[in-house]
Write an enzyme that holds these catalytic residues in place. Sequence first.
Site, short mmCIF file in Angstrom:
data_model
loop_
_atom_site.label_atom_id
_atom_site.label_comp_id
_atom_site.label_asym_id
_atom_site.label_seq_id
_atom_site.Cartn_x
_atom_site.Cartn_y
_atom_site.Cartn_z
N GLY A 63 -4.35 -0.95 -1.65
CA GLY A 63 -5.13 0.23 -1.99
C GLY A 63 -4.80 0.65 -3.41
O GLY A 63 -4.40 1.79 -3.67
N ILE A 117 -10.57 -1.88 -1.35
CA ILE A 117 -11.78 -2.15 -0.58
C ILE A 117 -12.97 -1.27 -0.99
O ILE A 117 -14.09 -1.53 -0.59
CB ILE A 117 -11.55 -2.00 0.94
CG1 ILE A 117 -11.31 -0.53 1.31
CG2 ILE A 117 -10.44 -2.89 1.41
CD1 ILE A 117 -11.34 -0.28 2.81
N LEU A 149 0.54 3.78 -2.09
CA LEU A 149 0.63 4.94 -2.97
C LEU A 149 -0.55 5.86 -2.75
O LEU A 149 -1.69 5.51 -3.03
CB LEU A 149 0.69 4.48 -4.43
CG LEU A 149 1.71 3.37 -4.73
CD1 LEU A 149 1.69 3.04 -6.21
CD2 LEU A 149 3.10 3.76 -4.28
N ASP A 152 -5.41 6.99 1.72
CA ASP A 152 -6.33 7.93 2.36
C ASP A 152 -5.69 8.49 3.62
O ASP A 152 -5.29 7.73 4.51
CB ASP A 152 -7.62 7.20 2.71
CG ASP A 152 -8.75 8.13 3.11
OD1 ASP A 152 -8.46 9.19 3.70
OD2 ASP A 152 -9.92 7.82 2.84
#
Length: 252
Positions: A63, A117, A149, A152
């Site tokens: 992410g 993503i 880090l 969500d």
Amino acid sequence: MGEASCFYSLTEEEQRAHSNPMSDHSVEYPLNPESMDWSDIYPQVSSKNGGDENKLVEFADIGCGYGKLNAQFDKMKSFKPKRLMTKACKTCSVELFCFSVDLSPMFHDTLMVGMEIRVKVSDYVKDRIQALRTQNTEKKGQLKNMFFLFPDPHFKRTKHKWRIISQTLLAEYAYVIAVGGIVYTITDVKDLHDWMVSHFDEFPLFERIPDTELESDQVVEKLYISTEEGQKVTRNKGDKFLAVYRRIVDPY
């Protein structure tokens, strides 16, 4: 040309930069780690360029967002892969790129990969890559570091299954990270921090690293300020919750 002048406004891609992790993304996966072709992402390791094709990726930022941490790492990296190359199909919503733009003297000859993503974010990163220049991608025990880090938080209880830390996913992470490898997590959401800590604590293949031991870890200070989200939390004078774990030998 400076980096700021190379890239269009980040705010253009921040709008609606979201992606449902449960959706069927159009992504091309290798059949196994051995069939993954890294040469177009890291051309310097290709035998055609006199490189070592047995060299493996050792750091993974899951992410990775807009690549701010990547930029921090690059300044500390004496080994410079050809600037941020990408591997993705035309409709691919997963972006892979090396951490090659500010932590480098610490990590000589280390290949790093970031995964993202969100389509809007990965589109921005692809343009950023051009301006400057994973499932089944890693072998067992290949990675030395992993980073989660400001992921969500998926606040709604019905969406907790989407969180990037779960018992099922920890089994995957434990497979690809080497014994002794380090997993860094940081968030500004206390509930998510408690969630991640509880899952790591319950998982038998990770142990938490004491805060006193982290004082000498030069990576830690970068985690607080090196991402877009981290800088936003700082501006808003929010809290940041850190938890770092080490992969241990299977006790059973």
